[in-house]
Design an enzyme around this catalytic site. Sequence first.
Site, PDB file in Angstrom:
ATOM      1  N   LYS A   1       0.854  -1.186   0.000  1.00 19.10           N
ATOM      2  CA  LYS A   1       0.000   0.000   0.000  1.00 19.10           C
ATOM      3  C   LYS A   1       0.890   1.237   0.000  1.00 19.10           C
ATOM      4  O   LYS A   1       1.865   1.305   0.756  1.00 19.10           O
ATOM      5  CB  LYS A   1      -0.899   0.017   1.245  1.00 19.10           C
ATOM      6  CG  LYS A   1      -2.158   0.845   1.086  1.00 19.10           C
ATOM      7  CD  LYS A   1      -3.178   0.138   0.213  1.00 19.10           C
ATOM      8  CE  LYS A   1      -4.572   0.738   0.373  1.00 19.10           C
ATOM      9  NZ  LYS A   1      -5.573   0.013  -0.427  1.00 19.10           N
TER      10      LYS A   1
ATOM     11  N   THR B   1      -4.000  -5.402   0.748  1.00 16.92           N
ATOM     12  CA  THR B   1      -3.377  -4.086   0.882  1.00 16.92           C
ATOM     13  C   THR B   1      -4.173  -3.198   1.837  1.00 16.92           C
ATOM     14  O   THR B   1      -3.607  -2.321   2.492  1.00 16.92           O
ATOM     15  CB  THR B   1      -3.234  -3.397  -0.482  1.00 16.92           C
ATOM     16  OG1 THR B   1      -4.523  -3.131  -1.038  1.00 16.92           O
ATOM     17  CG2 THR B   1      -2.431  -4.262  -1.444  1.00 16.92           C
TER      18      THR B   1
ATOM     19  N   ARG C   1      30.437  34.019  -9.242  1.00 16.25           N
ATOM     20  CA  ARG C   1      29.097  33.659  -9.697  1.00 16.25           C
ATOM     21  C   ARG C   1      28.239  33.295  -8.498  1.00 16.25           C
ATOM     22  O   ARG C   1      28.744  33.029  -7.398  1.00 16.25           O
ATOM     23  CB  ARG C   1      29.141  32.468 -10.665  1.00 16.25           C
ATOM     24  CG  ARG C   1      29.617  31.170 -10.032  1.00 16.25           C
ATOM     25  CD  ARG C   1      29.472  29.983 -10.971  1.00 16.25           C
ATOM     26  NE  ARG C   1      29.878  28.730 -10.329  1.00 16.25           N
ATOM     27  CZ  ARG C   1      29.679  27.518 -10.841  1.00 16.25           C
ATOM     28  NH1 ARG C   1      29.086  27.393 -12.017  1.00 16.25           N
ATOM     29  NH2 ARG C   1      30.067  26.431 -10.198  1.00 16.25           N
TER      30      ARG C   1
ATOM     31  N   GLN D   1      31.010  20.044  -8.034  1.00 15.96           N
ATOM     32  CA  GLN D   1      31.557  18.717  -7.751  1.00 15.96           C
ATOM     33  C   GLN D   1      32.413  18.729  -6.486  1.00 15.96           C
ATOM     34  O   GLN D   1      32.285  17.855  -5.617  1.00 15.96           O
ATOM     35  CB  GLN D   1      32.398  18.227  -8.941  1.00 15.96           C
ATOM     36  CG  GLN D   1      31.592  17.765 -10.136  1.00 15.96           C
ATOM     37  CD  GLN D   1      31.212  18.893 -11.088  1.00 15.96           C
ATOM     38  OE1 GLN D   1      31.247  20.073 -10.726  1.00 15.96           O
ATOM     39  NE2 GLN D   1      30.843  18.535 -12.307  1.00 15.96           N
TER      40      GLN D   1
END
Length: 306
Positions: A13, A61, A180, A236
């Site tokens: 479920k 369920t 930036r 990164q």
Amino acid sequence: MAGKFELQGRHGKSRVRVSRVWRRPAAAGGHVIVEWSVAVSVVSDCLPSYTSSDNSAIVATDSIKNTVYVKGKECTEVVSMEEFAVILGRHFTSLYPQVSEATVTIVERPWERVVVDGKPHSHGFKVGVEKHSTEVIVKKSGSLLINSGIQGYSLLKTTQSGFEGFVTDRYRLLPDTRERIVATEVTAWWRYPFEHVSQLPSKPFCFTQRYQDVKKVLSETFFGPPDVGVYSPSVQNTLYLMAKEVLMRFPDISSIQVRMPNLHFLPVNLGSKENPLVKFADDVYLPTDEPHGTIEATLSRPMSKL
């Protein structure tokens, strides 16, 4: 086997919405409320229900949904979503002989205690933004996997970020820069080292506190000291430092996976030589997340897999 074919099935479920209130006195910290969206999926030996009309081994369920509310009622003391997921997983794999594995996934709607006149309110809450989540897998043997995570954790800094020295070829238009805006929406998953239910601490392990701890470390590493910040040469590198700091700080986390889309703030230059309406001077930007860069990585201790 089902005839000439191999059949594997699971059922459960999803999107079972449950909220639980623990009404503690103000002196004990006040009321606690959680709101969770729960999904349960079980691996069950009920293959005849697929291949014939025999439903005798199916745990409906609807029964799975009802169990979520029953177990919520039975938790008379405050529990974390990870603890609740383990409770559900152990219930299904121990009560039903035909169930060999249960996967429980929970996502929390973040109700946060409000502060009034500088004091935490005893029973007042507001909705936060980022979401705490977990996925727990429990097998009948007692084998256990606990992953926790954060979704939608938006972070931005207006300076101390650049990107330069990357591949130059005929497709490159982006110039080098050492100035930036860097913005992202962090999604992170980390794994706890408990591999069997017998390894769970006898003293309750505060998964909720560890979630707050990880969240704090991720943001502190992203931003750096409040007065000077820390320079980011790439998303990164920042991602790696964030993941590394989590593993260094918390030995009870065995691995962490981080995904950080690079949400762009594009410089705005409007006009022409004859009519320069807006000349960019690190001040006016066009924010956009379509398209956006996607950076992700997993950092693990030796012999650890996420």
